[in-house]
Design an enzyme around this catalytic site. Structure first.
Site, PDB file in Angstrom:
ATOM      1  N   SER B  46       2.690   5.498  -5.510  1.00 13.27           N
ATOM      2  CA  SER B  46       2.288   4.105  -5.641  1.00 13.27           C
ATOM      3  C   SER B  46       1.545   3.987  -6.965  1.00 13.27           C
ATOM      4  O   SER B  46       0.588   4.726  -7.202  1.00 13.27           O
ATOM      5  CB  SER B  46       1.393   3.728  -4.461  1.00 13.27           C
ATOM      6  OG  SER B  46       1.128   2.349  -4.489  1.00 13.27           O
ATOM      7  N   GLU B  47       2.004   3.089  -7.838  1.00 17.04           N
ATOM      8  CA  GLU B  47       1.566   3.186  -9.235  1.00 17.04           C
ATOM      9  C   GLU B  47       0.101   2.832  -9.479  1.00 17.04           C
ATOM     10  O   GLU B  47      -0.393   3.027 -10.583  1.00 17.04           O
ATOM     11  CB  GLU B  47       2.499   2.386 -10.147  1.00 17.04           C
ATOM     12  CG  GLU B  47       2.590   0.897  -9.897  1.00 17.04           C
ATOM     13  CD  GLU B  47       3.753   0.528  -8.980  1.00 17.04           C
ATOM     14  OE1 GLU B  47       4.170   1.370  -8.165  1.00 17.04           O
ATOM     15  OE2 GLU B  47       4.228  -0.621  -9.081  1.00 17.04           O
ATOM     16  N   ASN B  48      -0.600   2.325  -8.464  1.00 12.80           N
ATOM     17  CA  ASN B  48      -2.035   2.120  -8.648  1.00 12.80           C
ATOM     18  C   ASN B  48      -2.815   3.439  -8.570  1.00 12.80           C
ATOM     19  O   ASN B  48      -4.032   3.440  -8.736  1.00 12.80           O
ATOM     20  CB  ASN B  48      -2.579   1.121  -7.615  1.00 12.80           C
ATOM     21  CG  ASN B  48      -2.333   1.544  -6.194  1.00 12.80           C
ATOM     22  OD1 ASN B  48      -1.248   2.007  -5.857  1.00 12.80           O
ATOM     23  ND2 ASN B  48      -3.327   1.418  -5.344  1.00 12.80           N
ATOM     24  N   GLY B  49      -2.107   4.552  -8.319  1.00 10.77           N
ATOM     25  CA  GLY B  49      -2.787   5.839  -8.409  1.00 10.77           C
ATOM     26  C   GLY B  49      -2.784   6.681  -7.153  1.00 10.77           C
ATOM     27  O   GLY B  49      -3.762   7.369  -6.863  1.00 10.77           O
ATOM     28  N   SER B  88      -1.247   7.951 -13.397  1.00 13.90           N
ATOM     29  CA  SER B  88      -0.122   7.463 -12.608  1.00 13.90           C
ATOM     30  C   SER B  88       1.064   7.118 -13.500  1.00 13.90           C
ATOM     31  O   SER B  88       2.209   7.469 -13.208  1.00 13.90           O
ATOM     32  CB  SER B  88      -0.561   6.222 -11.818  1.00 13.90           C
ATOM     33  OG  SER B  88       0.499   5.749 -11.035  1.00 13.90           O
TER      34      SER B  88
END
Lengths: 234, 218
Positions: B46-49, B88
């Site tokens: 998930s690209e928020n980390g 990320s």
């Protein structure tokens, strides 16, 4: 008191020196890990003409959204701003400027800014509206665009725990843009849920070393949830 | 019959392999997580980390500090890791994610994708989509084959502003699975009961139809 003690005791003191037309870099993703009390203090101060660098702009009535209420923001540099009606209204009225930036490029602009790198090449955005007016260079047969890094007059950051020297640990996905923002402010202010004495945190567990932090303040947080999704237990 | 959203997710899930790190976009791509084959280990990025996204929390587990890129509350799976947004996107841009699945408005025969901006409508932003399409080698685009008005979304040239140039090679629509090769769409599979003729009719870009095009089964 040690020269490394970063703790300040009021939000007035935390944001002292913030003036109209400055650039402020803010940590947070959606409403997760946002420096909500520092944002509220900027609202109280009434500082105007701000350029805010943040992945999002909060929601109506919370987070950076509160700075829209008195039109304190002149420009947003963000990757996604779709969550507030007031934002849309001011944008359409020409009262607010927005520079949409791909999320990874935004993160890297902060990281590079804080690391003394003025610009970098990335394939992200090549051939898209984001590339307009930017230098293109080919490396190994692939095209990349030159993106300039970002630094701010101030950076406002939300941490979980810190020691008095400003060594900060983030909690879960509230980390997001916070450690990047922390490196990129001329003055970096971190608000946290708990402040401990130096030596109480494991040195190797520190996300943001105190060298980046100018002021540290203890806050209490609402931590509003944007999309409450659950599964049935059992 | 056109595929349902669930069938599209099921079809995409057949591209998963044991040990894959996968980024799923919002909408149909998110549903792919429901169809990971039994016994297969896949880690969702998930690209928020967050690498290793788990299911939604129970009421008791809800934590404001634990969200996904869609800003939904989630949990961390066993063996997950959490990191900054720069980290990320380093793993995304650096090509370390094995499979990326995302939606689109249009795809063309040059592998261009348009998915974020419709001129004249309010533009909310590209989020991480431009980084994802530029960074990943293995991308599957999921979308309906034609718009509600019957206009093809598989074009000779995208009409909307691009999200990425020349980066798409695989497209799954509600009618077909196609690959992009040598400046044309190649029909690889048909939805059950959908003829190659119908797909050809609804594909505005050049379509190559091999002699035998298998029908998907569910």
């Amino acid at each position: 008191m040690s020269g490394f003690d970063k703790v300040v005791n009021s939000y007035e003191e935390a944001l002292a020196g913030l003036e109209d037309n400055m650039t402020v870099i803010a940590g947070g993703f959606g409403l997760c890990g946002i420096p909500e009390n520092l944002i509220q203090q900027i609202k109280v101060m009434g500082t105007k003409g701000l350029t805010i660098v943040s992945n999002n702009c909060g929601v109506d009535g919370f987070g950076l959204g509160v700075l829209l209420e008195d039109k304190q923001i002149r420009k947003m540099i963000s990757s996604y701003v779709g969550e507030n009606a007031m934002f849309e209204k001011q944008l359409l009225a020409g009262e607010l400027e927005v520079e949409l930036t791909p999320q990874g490029t935004l993160a890297e602009k902060m990281r590079a800014g804080g690391a003394g790198i003025p610009a970098f090449y990335t394939a992200t955005g090549f051939g898209t509206p984001v590339a307009e007016g930017k230098e293109v260079r080919e490396f190994n047969g692939r095209s990349y665009i030159l993106e300039e890094s970002i630094t701010g007059d101030f950076a406002i950051v939300k941490g979980w725990k810190a020691d008095r020297y400003g060594n900060v640990i983030y909690r879960d996905t509230a980390q997001n843009f916070n450690p990047l923002a922390a490196t990129a402010g001329k003055i970096t202010i971190v608000e946290v849920e708990e402040i401990v004495e130096p030596g109480k945190l494991q040195p190797a567990q520190i996300h943001t070393p105190g060298i980046y932090v100018d002021r540290l303040i203890l806050g209490t947080f609402e931590k509003r949830i944007e999309q409450r999704t659950v599964r049935q237990s059992g | 019959m056109a595929l349902t959203r669930e069938q599209m997710a099921m079809r995409v899930a057949r591209e998963l392999q044991d040990g894959y790190y996968v980024n799923l976009g919002i909408g149909i791509p998110t549903l792919v997580a429901n169809f990971i084959p039994e016994g297969m280990e896949v880690m969702l990025q998930s690209e928020n980390g967050l690498l290793g996204m788990g299911p939604f929390p129970t009421e008791e587990e809800i934590d404001a500090d634990m969200i996904n890129a869609g800003k939904q509350t989630v949990t961390a799976a066993t063996g997950a890791s959490i990191f900054s947004s720069a980290e990320s996107f380093a793993m995304i841009r650096g090509g370390h994610v094995d499979l990326t699945v995302l939606g689109a408005f249009e795809v063309d025969t040059q592998g261009n994708i348009a998915s974020w901006m419709i001129p004249g409508k309010l533009i909310k932003g590209m989020g991480g989509a431009m980084d994802l399409v530029a960074g990943a080698d293995n991308i599957i685009v999921t979308m309906t084959h034609a718009s509600k008005h019957g206009e093809s979304k598989l074009l000779p040239k995208c009409s909307l502003p691009l999200t990425g140039a020349g980066c798409i090679r695989k497209v799954l629509t509600d009618l077909a699975y196609l690959e992009i090769s040598n400046g044309a769409f190649v029909l690889k599979e048909r939805a059950p009961g959908v003829s190659a003729e119908e797909i050809k009719e609804k594909t505005a870009g050049e379509l190559v139809v091999p002699d035998f095009v298998p029908e998907m089964s569910f």
